[in-house]
Design an enzyme around this catalytic site. Sequence first.
Site, PDB file in Angstrom:
ATOM      1  N   HIS A  69       0.873  -1.184   0.000  1.00 27.98           N
ATOM      2  CA  HIS A  69       0.000   0.000   0.000  1.00 27.98           C
ATOM      3  C   HIS A  69       0.907   1.230   0.000  1.00 27.98           C
ATOM      4  O   HIS A  69       1.634   1.457   0.961  1.00 27.98           O
ATOM      5  CB  HIS A  69      -0.907  -0.004   1.235  1.00 27.98           C
ATOM      6  CG  HIS A  69      -1.829  -1.184   1.275  1.00 27.98           C
ATOM      7  ND1 HIS A  69      -3.098  -1.155   0.742  1.00 27.98           N
ATOM      8  CD2 HIS A  69      -1.663  -2.438   1.758  1.00 27.98           C
ATOM      9  CE1 HIS A  69      -3.677  -2.346   0.901  1.00 27.98           C
ATOM     10  NE2 HIS A  69      -2.820  -3.138   1.523  1.00 27.98           N
ATOM     11  N   ASN A 101      -6.527   0.826  -2.852  1.00 26.12           N
ATOM     12  CA  ASN A 101      -7.370   1.474  -1.832  1.00 26.12           C
ATOM     13  C   ASN A 101      -6.755   2.791  -1.345  1.00 26.12           C
ATOM     14  O   ASN A 101      -6.529   3.016  -0.171  1.00 26.12           O
ATOM     15  CB  ASN A 101      -7.649   0.533  -0.647  1.00 26.12           C
ATOM     16  CG  ASN A 101      -6.401   0.069   0.063  1.00 26.12           C
ATOM     17  OD1 ASN A 101      -5.317   0.083  -0.516  1.00 26.12           O
ATOM     18  ND2 ASN A 101      -6.536  -0.325   1.312  1.00 26.12           N
ATOM     19  N   HIS A 186      -9.180 -10.057  -1.167  1.00 24.15           N
ATOM     20  CA  HIS A 186      -8.992  -9.926   0.286  1.00 24.15           C
ATOM     21  C   HIS A 186     -10.103 -10.771   0.899  1.00 24.15           C
ATOM     22  O   HIS A 186     -11.234 -10.326   1.030  1.00 24.15           O
ATOM     23  CB  HIS A 186      -9.127  -8.455   0.684  1.00 24.15           C
ATOM     24  CG  HIS A 186      -9.069  -8.215   2.167  1.00 24.15           C
ATOM     25  ND1 HIS A 186      -8.178  -7.344   2.751  1.00 24.15           N
ATOM     26  CD2 HIS A 186      -9.788  -8.714   3.196  1.00 24.15           C
ATOM     27  CE1 HIS A 186      -8.357  -7.319   4.067  1.00 24.15           C
ATOM     28  NE2 HIS A 186      -9.335  -8.143   4.357  1.00 24.15           N
ATOM     29  N   HIS A 239      -2.777 -12.339   1.183  1.00 24.36           N
ATOM     30  CA  HIS A 239      -2.441 -12.561   2.603  1.00 24.36           C
ATOM     31  C   HIS A 239      -3.203 -13.683   3.314  1.00 24.36           C
ATOM     32  O   HIS A 239      -3.959 -13.444   4.255  1.00 24.36           O
ATOM     33  CB  HIS A 239      -2.577 -11.266   3.405  1.00 24.36           C
ATOM     34  CG  HIS A 239      -3.802 -10.438   3.116  1.00 24.36           C
ATOM     35  ND1 HIS A 239      -5.073 -10.953   3.135  1.00 24.36           N
ATOM     36  CD2 HIS A 239      -3.922  -9.131   2.820  1.00 24.36           C
ATOM     37  CE1 HIS A 239      -5.931  -9.987   2.849  1.00 24.36           C
ATOM     38  NE2 HIS A 239      -5.268  -8.874   2.656  1.00 24.36           N
ATOM     39  N   ASP A 312       2.145  -7.151   2.304  1.00 21.97           N
ATOM     40  CA  ASP A 312       0.980  -6.381   2.754  1.00 21.97           C
ATOM     41  C   ASP A 312       1.447  -5.149   3.537  1.00 21.97           C
ATOM     42  O   ASP A 312       0.892  -4.803   4.578  1.00 21.97           O
ATOM     43  CB  ASP A 312       0.023  -7.230   3.592  1.00 21.97           C
ATOM     44  CG  ASP A 312      -1.337  -6.550   3.767  1.00 21.97           C
ATOM     45  OD1 ASP A 312      -1.577  -5.519   3.113  1.00 21.97           O
ATOM     46  OD2 ASP A 312      -2.148  -7.046   4.570  1.00 21.97           O
TER      47      ASP A 312
END
EC number: 3.5.2.3
Lengths: 439, 334
Positions: A69, A101, A186, A239, A312
């Site tokens: 991210h 995101n 996810h 993940h 992650d």
Amino acid sequence: MASPLCIRGGRVLDPARGIDRVQDLWIVDGKIAGLGEDAPADVRSNRSAEVLAVQGAVICPGLVDIHVHLREPGQEEKETIDSGTRAAARGGFTTVACMPNTDPPLDDRPRIEYVIRRARECGHARVHPIAAVTRGQMGEALTEIEELVEAGAVAISDDGKPVRNAEIMRRALELTRPLGVPVIQHAEDPDLKGDGVMHEGWTSTRLGMKGIPDAAESVIVARDALLAELTGGHVHVAHVSAGRSTEIIRRAKARGIRMTAETAPHYLLLTDEAVEGFDPRTKMSPPLRSAKDREALLEAVVDGTIDCLATDHAPHTDFEKDSDFDSAPFGIVGLETALGIYVKALVEPKLLTLPELILRLTVNPLRVLGLPGGTLEAGVPADVTVFDPSRRWKVRAEEFASMGRNTPFQGWELPGQVLMTVLNGRVTFRAETLLASAR
Amino acid sequence: MIGTRKDLLGLEDLAPEEIVSILDTARTFREVLDRPIPKVPSLRGLTAANLFFEASTRTRLSFELAEKRLSADTVNFQTSGSSVSKGESLKDTARNIEAMGIHLVVIRHQSSGAPHYLARNLDAGVINAGDGTHEHPTQGLLDIFTIRERRGKVAGLRVAIIGDIAHSRVARSNIWGLTKLGASVTIAGPSTMMPMEVERFGIKVAKSVEEAIEGADVVNILRIQLERQRSTLYSSLREYARVYGITSARLKGAKPDVTVMHPGPMNRGVEIAQDVADGEHSVILEQVTNGVAVRMAVLYLLAGHKAPDESAAEHPMPKETKKAHGEPSLHPRR
């Protein structure tokens, strides 16, 4: 010809080509020139070559993390493309795929193009954006998937939350199938998750914390395996945290279903007991699970059920993480500790050899995304990582290149110190004090 | 020992002898409460702040009364969880407390572990007055105090706890305290309200409320709440009352002199029948009175490492106490 770079005396590991031997690696004009005697004579005899001696270290293809991210655009107080890719370089990564995101989410062409352009300007790592599955990641209407892929998205995902609606998941898989990109899920059922903040088990019972059962993940993995079979599409499970999920993925693969999976470093080293002190740095989604889950994950990494190892990497500000557990956001940083943790969790206990580990950090994640690379073949762009697998170093979050300091591994001693990262033949990170210049 | 602790965050952290020490101290304060002037100067010069991030009437009143009976200065801060951005306010609150020179902080918070956060970040002593669904140590202590007063002991007693164990901080504190003191605890309630692996507390999980009550010395009835997000856990209060409500008829299975407890506030006619709530076995109001004494004891013991002013230190305890329970560990150190 520009000045060649010679990385001398290290153990060259190029597992995709079955290479494991001590040799010099020559780089020139941004490309791999060759190994040892295979490098052209005019390169090897070039007097302006820079030579770096790395005896005892491993020289391998640049590491690839398909789950980070970078927070830009919109959350630049947490991380930027610049700081996040600097962190990647410092952690030995030359390629990252970033989740959509952001704020606003990466759900249209200009935003995808912005990320690619900005990453090029920064120049610390290759950045492959992942586009949103649904507009605004709201879970209702599909994005313009073909255009987003055309613009450079390497996958689609609503990461941060699951694609909850099975019909939308089905259509996303059907639309991505001809494009050759995966839908990254996810996997966490929002109803079963509820307002849970940690793994549901004895520790959550004791601490009086709202639990998230392992089934919250596994029911979505099971559903998606069925949808992948129905559509022939490719589901990549992000993940993976639960042992039960690995059983489902293993069976799906055996049935020929296009399902791949990744896990993250913390799931291989920590369990829900780490939440004991109510430290928000142990809060992430999915949560740290039981010792049994951890065992099952290790087994799944070893037997290939889990194809690749990601991070992650989820930076947050100190302020957000400095709070009571419930109020803190989910997520921890990972780019600058991942390699050390993977060596500690997988190589030191002799579950994987170093070449096997590197495969899961290079070629395998690239394959999930349908991308070439991950080798040290002559002529390919010189993305190279040099690390010392046995040298121990101490995690000091205050020294991170990432703006996020939210790591549960603060103060840990880890093996696998990164000495140098090379992107397109250019050094993006070097541990100055540890690298000796020769000649 | 408890006298050297800065904080009281949960009964899980306490050794059995620390719990006994608090109960003994509470007994002397219980006597103080029956005096014509129920006040001692033990905490004179110290300031206690009551921070209630979650609505509470009786616990806040009980703490405030305990502080005043000990001659502490008190300040109150009450907010509903929604009016303040939670994490932000907690950090800012901590900073404000530090700046105001407060010695003891009583905190209730909707998030499990919030008092632990404050305790880590403050020099002030922190008392957990209920954190999320984690612990409510002073409630556990006052329940155990009441049991000990009533039945003369705790070890060997059979205690049934009935209700929503998963979401009850009262249950957790009771279970830790009672098992540490050697009581045998059995729980019963809807299976959706039994947390995962709950038997690892070292307790029995009964299949029915009747089985849990069978032969019990004490029945502790938890308040049932089906509002908020708990609507999926059980069908209705009506059904709860029918299957789990404690009625006189159900109570017949317990020991003839069974002690009936409830942490309040009660839903009469739901988890506890009217005649049981007001009946001969009920000690529910005694619990409330004892709560003040127990909280005085906790405040007093934790203040041990603060420095009360000269005159207060000369009379740290009521006179009777010095004779009856004169252990040095109970005295504030300077």
